[in-house]
Design a protein around this motif. Structure first.
Motif: not given
Length: 217
Positions: A12-21, A25-31, A51-54
């Motif tokens: 992986s080049q660690n593109t943070d979920l192809h730029g959708y990261g 995470r914003r949608e996870l935070g809403r829930r 998991v670091a975000f959580l």
């Protein structure tokens, strides 16, 4: 990293979920509320971004368990944690369809970009639902089938690997949980709440979290 039960080398080049990261995470935070002490399960540690975000997002006193089939993946993520996050996160070797936690243990179960790596959808969803408390919430995020053509993956990905959002929501519905699919273009999120008065049957007695040491050692 594992693909359909087999180990493969992730480049992986660690593109943070192809730029959708950030959007994910914003949608996870809403829930996931920030003002409650919660027990959360992260299914599929991967590169540890989710998991670091959580760990940063959750209220003080919360605990996040993260599971992955690979000890090496877990060890790498654990080694990279800052001190504060290391106090929140617990690690265990496990697969999505065999979670070594007792029934009804977690307030939230979260899985991000894992489903297309597994062989069978229903056993994995059943396990995630089993370890949820009555009234708990399951949040599943994955790419839509078209991602196999539209996105550049560094490892093997085929269109048949990806599940359609309606199929995931339908499979969750058959477990007695009403799943709602949210379409975000290239990816989707299915959110479902476990009924408060009904627990899913368990095929076997499970050890409580902590029965295994960290990283399965």
């Amino acid at each position: 990293m594992f693909y359909k039960g087999g180990r493969m080398v992730a480049q992986s080049q660690n593109t943070d979920l192809h730029g959708y990261g950030e959007e994910i995470r914003r949608e996870l935070g809403r829930r996931i509320p920030r003002d409650k002490k919660l027990k959360v399960l992260d299914v599929g540690t991967g590169f540890g971004i989710n998991v670091a975000f959580l760990a940063r997002w959750l209220a003080k006193g919360s605990v996040v368990w993260t599971v992955d089939p690979s000890k090496e993946v877990l060890a790498d993520v654990e080694a990279a944690l800052d001190k504060e996050s290391s106090l929140v996160i617990r690690f265990a070797v496990a697969t999505a369809d065999d979670l070594d936690f007792r029934d009804g243990y977690f307030d939230f179960v979260v899985s991000v970009m894992v489903l297309h790596h597994i062989e069978k959808l229903k056993p994995a969803l059943r396990e995630m639902a089993r370890v949820l408390k009555p009234g708990g919430t399951l949040v599943v995020v994955d790419y839509k089938p078209g991602a196999s053509h539209e996105l550049e993956f560094q490892t093997r990905h085929e269109e048949s690997d990806f599940f359609a959002p309606a199929g995931v929501a339908g499979a969750i519905g058959k477990l007695g949980m009403k799943g709602r699919a949210n379409d975000f273009g290239m990816w989707y999120l299915v959110e479902a709440k476990k009924a408060g008065a009904r627990a899913l049957p368990s095929p076997a007695v499970r050890r409580p979290p902590g029965a295994k040491s960290r990283l399965g050692r």
